[in-house]
Design a protein around this motif. Structure first.
Motif, PDB file in Angstrom:
ATOM      1  N   ASN A 322      -1.101   9.424   0.633  1.00 46.73           N
ATOM      2  CA  ASN A 322      -2.282   8.961   0.053  1.00 46.73           C
ATOM      3  C   ASN A 322      -1.958   7.267  -0.492  1.00 46.73           C
ATOM      4  O   ASN A 322      -1.663   6.918  -1.567  1.00 46.73           O
ATOM      5  N   PRO A 323      -2.088   6.558   0.646  1.00 45.56           N
ATOM      6  CA  PRO A 323      -1.704   5.196   0.411  1.00 45.56           C
ATOM      7  C   PRO A 323      -2.807   4.338  -0.608  1.00 45.56           C
ATOM      8  O   PRO A 323      -4.169   4.712  -0.623  1.00 45.56           O
ATOM      9  N   ARG A 324      -2.450   3.733  -1.531  1.00 42.09           N
ATOM     10  CA  ARG A 324      -3.269   3.135  -2.524  1.00 42.09           C
ATOM     11  C   ARG A 324      -2.720   1.872  -3.194  1.00 42.09           C
ATOM     12  O   ARG A 324      -1.558   1.847  -2.993  1.00 42.09           O
ATOM     13  N   ALA A 325      -3.565   1.139  -4.033  1.00 40.38           N
ATOM     14  CA  ALA A 325      -2.949   0.082  -4.758  1.00 40.38           C
ATOM     15  C   ALA A 325      -2.397   0.560  -5.890  1.00 40.38           C
ATOM     16  O   ALA A 325      -3.079   1.414  -6.559  1.00 40.38           O
ATOM     17  N   ILE A 326      -1.212   0.154  -6.344  1.00 35.29           N
ATOM     18  CA  ILE A 326      -0.479   0.487  -7.516  1.00 35.29           C
ATOM     19  C   ILE A 326      -0.210  -0.672  -8.403  1.00 35.29           C
ATOM     20  O   ILE A 326       0.320  -1.589  -7.811  1.00 35.29           O
ATOM     21  N   PHE A 327      -0.659  -0.615  -9.854  1.00 37.16           N
ATOM     22  CA  PHE A 327      -0.599  -1.602 -10.660  1.00 37.16           C
ATOM     23  C   PHE A 327       0.404  -1.313 -11.760  1.00 37.16           C
ATOM     24  O   PHE A 327      -0.325  -0.329 -12.415  1.00 37.16           O
ATOM     25  N   VAL A 328       1.514  -1.958 -12.162  1.00 43.23           N
ATOM     26  CA  VAL A 328       2.262  -1.574 -13.175  1.00 43.23           C
ATOM     27  C   VAL A 328       2.580  -3.060 -13.902  1.00 43.23           C
ATOM     28  O   VAL A 328       3.546  -3.925 -13.275  1.00 43.23           O
ATOM     29  N   SER A 329       1.587  -3.438 -14.923  1.00 44.84           N
ATOM     30  CA  SER A 329       1.704  -4.728 -15.650  1.00 44.84           C
ATOM     31  C   SER A 329       3.124  -4.842 -16.377  1.00 44.84           C
ATOM     32  O   SER A 329       3.601  -5.834 -16.536  1.00 44.84           O
ATOM     33  N   SER A 330       3.628  -3.792 -16.842  1.00 45.14           N
ATOM     34  CA  SER A 330       5.051  -3.705 -17.729  1.00 45.14           C
ATOM     35  C   SER A 330       5.602  -2.332 -17.583  1.00 45.14           C
ATOM     36  O   SER A 330       5.015  -1.293 -18.106  1.00 45.14           O
ATOM     37  N   LEU A 356       0.488  -3.013  -2.662  1.00 41.00           N
ATOM     38  CA  LEU A 356      -0.820  -3.335  -1.832  1.00 41.00           C
ATOM     39  C   LEU A 356      -0.558  -2.723  -0.670  1.00 41.00           C
ATOM     40  O   LEU A 356       0.260  -3.123  -0.005  1.00 41.00           O
ATOM     41  N   PRO A 357      -1.457  -1.755  -0.136  1.00 41.95           N
ATOM     42  CA  PRO A 357      -1.202  -1.275   1.172  1.00 41.95           C
ATOM     43  C   PRO A 357      -1.790  -2.142   2.123  1.00 41.95           C
ATOM     44  O   PRO A 357      -2.718  -2.825   2.048  1.00 41.95           O
ATOM     45  N   VAL A 358      -1.059  -2.252   3.331  1.00 43.56           N
ATOM     46  CA  VAL A 358      -1.517  -3.280   4.395  1.00 43.56           C
ATOM     47  C   VAL A 358      -1.732  -2.508   5.660  1.00 43.56           C
ATOM     48  O   VAL A 358      -1.028  -1.643   6.118  1.00 43.56           O
ATOM     49  N   TYR A 359      -2.917  -2.592   6.172  1.00 38.21           N
ATOM     50  CA  TYR A 359      -3.485  -1.902   7.406  1.00 38.21           C
ATOM     51  C   TYR A 359      -3.410  -2.954   8.588  1.00 38.21           C
ATOM     52  O   TYR A 359      -3.460  -4.187   8.613  1.00 38.21           O
ATOM     53  N   TYR A 360      -3.235  -2.269   9.993  1.00 40.25           N
ATOM     54  CA  TYR A 360      -3.531  -3.041  10.956  1.00 40.25           C
ATOM     55  C   TYR A 360      -4.417  -2.105  12.183  1.00 40.25           C
ATOM     56  O   TYR A 360      -3.628  -0.925  12.058  1.00 40.25           O
ATOM     57  N   ASN A 361      -5.376  -2.418  12.341  1.00 41.08           N
ATOM     58  CA  ASN A 361      -6.489  -1.707  13.017  1.00 41.08           C
ATOM     59  C   ASN A 361      -6.572  -0.301  12.472  1.00 41.08           C
ATOM     60  O   ASN A 361      -6.511   0.739  13.063  1.00 41.08           O
ATOM     61  N   THR A 362      -7.000  -0.309  10.835  1.00 39.69           N
ATOM     62  CA  THR A 362      -7.042   0.800  10.313  1.00 39.69           C
ATOM     63  C   THR A 362      -5.864   1.893  10.143  1.00 39.69           C
ATOM     64  O   THR A 362      -6.024   2.813   9.347  1.00 39.69           O
ATOM     65  N   GLN A 363      -4.696   1.410  10.673  1.00 39.14           N
ATOM     66  CA  GLN A 363      -3.566   2.232  10.388  1.00 39.14           C
ATOM     67  C   GLN A 363      -2.603   1.765   9.594  1.00 39.14           C
ATOM     68  O   GLN A 363      -2.681   0.189   9.648  1.00 39.14           O
ATOM     69  N   LEU A 364      -2.106   2.385   8.671  1.00 38.68           N
ATOM     70  CA  LEU A 364      -1.262   1.663   7.448  1.00 38.68           C
ATOM     71  C   LEU A 364       0.261   1.174   8.297  1.00 38.68           C
ATOM     72  O   LEU A 364       0.701   1.877   9.032  1.00 38.68           O
ATOM     73  N   ALA A 365       0.243  -0.090   8.012  1.00 39.10           N
ATOM     74  CA  ALA A 365       1.334  -0.625   8.671  1.00 39.10           C
ATOM     75  C   ALA A 365       2.623  -1.028   7.724  1.00 39.10           C
ATOM     76  O   ALA A 365       3.732  -1.275   8.320  1.00 39.10           O
ATOM     77  N   GLY A 366       2.410  -0.919   6.423  1.00 43.70           N
ATOM     78  CA  GLY A 366       3.413  -1.206   5.428  1.00 43.70           C
ATOM     79  C   GLY A 366       2.654  -1.424   4.329  1.00 43.70           C
ATOM     80  O   GLY A 366       1.587  -1.072   3.901  1.00 43.70           O
ATOM     81  N   VAL A 367       3.240  -2.042   3.117  1.00 48.46           N
ATOM     82  CA  VAL A 367       2.933  -2.587   2.013  1.00 48.46           C
ATOM     83  C   VAL A 367       3.377  -3.881   1.439  1.00 48.46           C
ATOM     84  O   VAL A 367       4.526  -4.493   2.104  1.00 48.46           O
ATOM     85  N   LEU A 368       2.693  -4.471   0.867  1.00 49.23           N
ATOM     86  CA  LEU A 368       3.068  -6.032   0.223  1.00 49.23           C
ATOM     87  C   LEU A 368       3.472  -5.417  -1.318  1.00 49.23           C
ATOM     88  O   LEU A 368       2.570  -5.004  -1.979  1.00 49.23           O
TER      89      LEU A 368
END
Length: 802
Positions: A322-330, A356-368
């Motif tokens: 379930n790749p998604r953006a995760i934000f933890v400010s503190s 932040l999930p990073v995609y290449y051609n709609t496939q999950l390639a890694g995270v930033l």
């Protein structure tokens, strides 16, 4: 607005100055032209400005920049017509300068402050050209464009960089010069230019020398003024930096460092840090312990906190579902309870963390990763600045994944398969035929791939064996077992002082009996009996005593330290033997690998080495290896002489290693001479080449049995340290090698002790003979490298014959 004069180049370009007049006459001509066609209300404004300029005759002539402060109201009117109506002079970087930008005489406050606060020396330039050369290029670019309609690739722009002292971030500015209101006058007739010749000078980077000769600047006059504008291109420059990393195909640590720096520039916040984590896989399972392809704060924090790999892998596997953006400010305790991985980040000093999930051609390639040691809110503004970079980072991750997979395949091909460049072409042909034959066929109708075969190949076999390796292993084992048993006897005697048990005396008796028996170890069965005695009787006894009698704990623990395979004295001799054997095998393998690469340059051959107790190798050479290169028996002679000289070098190498070995070992050196050509084919099941046909199999049988052959009527092995043994069948083979031996004796490589020997019969093999000769060792200086035969000479002779 500001009328202070700013000196740009500070007379750094004296030699490339061209005659110029600061004048507003070109603007007057432009306004008159516009008034003829302009029908809107703008015409009134143009007319008003035109009249105002013409009233001041000084503005139409050659006026010094320092005197223009008197005409500030006129300059402000010029600013109004040359800039958008909504432009705010406190935010707009805009100025007027002399025709050839040297002095700025009118500028917005923003522009003036920019030059006052920023050091022009921070210019970003790939060519590092001096100011004078750039100024000349600028001038000739204008001349060629105006008079010859020649457009140069050089743009009238310069990129400047400025490092903020507080945030440590770099901002980039594009400084452009508009020369619309610059007129260029030429004295006399305009010379013609050979543009083909000019184009060649551009290619040779000598265009300035050519132009200064053909178009002397003394014949030109520049009149008017230039408009200079500055644009903040920080975001675009950061994106271009990431794109450059991709274009340059540098996807490893250096590229990742550049990309992270570009992301910091994009973020515009000095407190932000970035991490890159591509998803690399081995057998479809994620792997992360790879600094070459990853710079991740989470990975580094997990390692620093000794987080178990299984926990980390399960965490990332769950995220992949379930790749998604995760934000933890503190990061706080409540969040750590929900997401335990935040604990390792907090321990590393991270306060805020986002993924932040990073995609290449709609496939999950890694995270930033976006993180900071301070509390930072990742908002829409930051995300919008990062968004243009995400596709490029996805491509970078994909390149890293492909590069990682390619390295895995390279090692696989190098270490675990027999495929080599010299024969790869034939495998490619077989694969292509397979694909053609099975085009549009269903799986159950597929034809088998053809067998890759090379016919009429000349074989060479060599073996570098460790002398008496089995004897050395048995001796090391006996020495280690004696150490273990003596240590055990001392331990049992020490225990008896604290605890008296009848069983202790029985174990002592057994240990002393085993010390006598290990001197006569004859089979692995006896070794297994001793191992069974220790594991079933001794170790349980010691464990019980240690648990029930704490005073004996240190004594027993010291014994168990002795029998640790990696560090204990009870395995010291076997470890030393293994280190010595590995040292020999590694050095010999590396020598052969380097030597065979040089050998391939004379004529391609198939070279396969494999380890036994030492190193053995097969070489096959013949016409079918290289169909496009004519084969001659001279190449076979060359490789045979190479084989003999390489054995001398290996013997010397092995002898030189004795001083470095913890357990000195000697090597023997064997060559099997076989003059008749054989056929070989690739066995797909075993992924190696093997011989074909009943006659050829006899070659393999002999090759595998001669290492332990005895001299006829003597109980002496043929292979001996410090000697090279050559086994053969017929006298012609021996004659050729005797010529090589004579040559090498003359070169100081071999001793004058050649032996011609008959050998005992082997199972199914009779009639074997051998040559044996001693290696001459040189201790004073390193021997010269002998080149067996001049390869170029061979090729020239072959060309003459063909």
């Amino acid at each position: 607005m500001n009328t202070n004069v700013i000196q740009i180049n500070k007379n750094e370009c004296i030699h490339c100055q061209v005659e110029s007049n600061l004048s507003f006459r070109p603007l007057v001509e432009y306004l008159k032209t516009r008034l003829k066609t302009e029908q809107s209300v703008k015409s009134e404004f143009y007319r008003f400005l035109l009249e105002k300029i013409e009233k001041n005759e000084a503005l139409l002539g050659n006026i010094p920049a320092e005197e223009l402060s008197k005409y500030q109201d006129t300059l402000e009117l010029i600013f109004t017509i040359l800039t958008p109506l909504m432009a705010n002079e406190d935010d707009l970087y805009w100025a007027l300068s002399t025709p050839i930008p040297d002095q700025i005489f009118f500028s917005t406050n923003a522009f003036y402050n920019f030059f006052k606060d920023h050091d022009p020396k921070n210019k970003v330039s790939k060519d590092n050209e001096p100011v004078e050369k750039k100024q000349l290029k600028f001038i000739y670019n204008l001349i060629l464009g105006r008079f010859y309609n020649f457009s140069s690739v050089l743009k009238n722009e310069i990129i400047y960089a400025h490092i903020d002292t507080e945030t440590k971030l770099t901002s980039y500015y594009n400084i452009q010069t508009d020369t619309k209101f610059v007129e260029i006058l030429h004295k006399g007739d305009l010379p013609e230019i050979n543009f083909e010749e000019l184009g060649q000078h551009f290619q040779d980077n000598s265009e300035l020398e050519y132009l200064t000769e053909v178009l002397p600047l003394s014949n030109f006059l520049f009149e008017g003024f230039s408009v200079i504008s500055i644009t903040d291109v920080t975001l675009q420059h950061a994106i271009d930096g990431i794109r450059d990393a991709l274009v340059n195909h540098n996807y490893q640590t250096e590229a990742y460092t550049h990309v992270i720096q570009a992301l910091k520039t994009l973020g515009g916040n000095g407190n932000l840090e970035f991490g890159l984590m591509p998803f690399l896989t081995v057998n479809k399972k994620l792997v992360f312990d790879n600094k070459e392809f990853s710079q991740s704060m989470l990975i580094n924090s997990a390692k620093a906190s000794n987080l178990e790999e299984e926990v980390f892998y399960s965490l990332v596997d769950k995220y992949k579902e379930n790749p998604r953006a995760i934000f933890v400010s503190s990061i706080n305790d409540d969040q750590i309870d929900k997401d335990p991985f935040l604990r390792v980040l907090k321990a590393a000093g991270v306060c805020s963390y986002s993924v932040l999930p990073v995609y290449y051609n709609t496939q999950l390639a890694g995270v930033l990763e976006v993180y900071s040691s301070k509390e930072v809110l990742v908002d829409d503004k930051l995300l919008s600045r990062l968004r243009p970079a995400m596709p490029l980072i996805g491509q970078l991750f994909q390149y890293s994944i492909e590069e990682f997979d390619a390295k895995m395949d390279e090692v696989l091909m190098d270490k675990f398969t027999a495929l080599q460049p010299s024969v790869e072409w034939k495998f490619n042909e077989a694969i292509w035929h397979f694909l053609q034959q099975n085009k549009n066929k269903s799986y159950h109708k597929l034809k088998e791939i053809e067998t890759v075969t090379f016919k009429h190949m000349y074989p060479l076999f060599g073996a570098i064996d460790i002398r008496n390796s089995t004897v050395e292993r048995n001796k090391a084992l006996k020495d280690d077992m004696e150490i273990q048993l003596n240590s055990l006897i001392s331990t049992l005697k020490a225990i008896r002082k604290h605890v008296y048990l009848e069983l202790t005396d029985k174990l002592l008796f057994n240990c002393k009996d085993w010390i006598k028996r290990i001197c006569d170890f004859a089979s692995s069965n006896e070794e297994n009996l001793l191992k069974e005695f220790l594991e079933s009787e001794v170790y349980p006894f010691l464990s019980i005593i240690k648990g029930n009698y704490p005073k004996t704990a240190d004594i027993i623990e010291k014994y168990f330290e002795v029998i640790v395979p990696e560090t204990g004295d009870g395995f010291k001799n076997r470890r030393q033997l293994e280190v010595s054997m590995q040292l020999i095998n590694t050095e010999v393998s590396q020598y052969l690998e380097t030597a065979q690469q040089n050998l391939q340059s004379s004529y391609p051959c198939y070279f396969a080495k494999f380890r036994t107790d030492g190193v053995e190798y097969d070489i096959y050479i013949g016409q079918e290896i290289a169909p496009d290169k004519p084969f001659d028996l001279m190449y076979l002679k060359n490789i045979r002489l190479w084989q003999l000289t390489s054995m001398v070098e290996i013997a010397r190498l092995s002898k030189g290693l004795i001083g470095e070995m913890p357990r000195p070992l000697e090597t023997t050196h064997l060559i099997f001479i076989h003059s008749n050509a054989i056929d070989i084919s690739f066995r797909n099941d075993e992924r190696r080449f093997d011989v074909e046909g009943a006659y050829n199999i006899r070659y393999e049988v002999v090759k595998k049995r001669i290492d332990k052959v005895l001299i006829k009527n003597k109980n002496e092995r043929l292979t001996q340290p410090h000697k090279i043994s050559m086994v053969y069948f017929n006298a012609e083979e021996a004659k050729e090698y005797m010529e090589y031996i004579t040559y090498m004796q003359d070169q100081g490589l071999l001793n004058d002790d050649l032996e011609l020997l008959e050998l005992d019969e082997l199972q199914g093999v009779s009639g074997l003979k051998a040559l044996r000769v001693g290696v001459k060792y040189v201790t004073e200086k390193k021997p010269k490298e002998i080149k067996p035969i001049d390869v170029d000479l061979i090729e020239r002779e072959l060309q003459k014959q063909l």
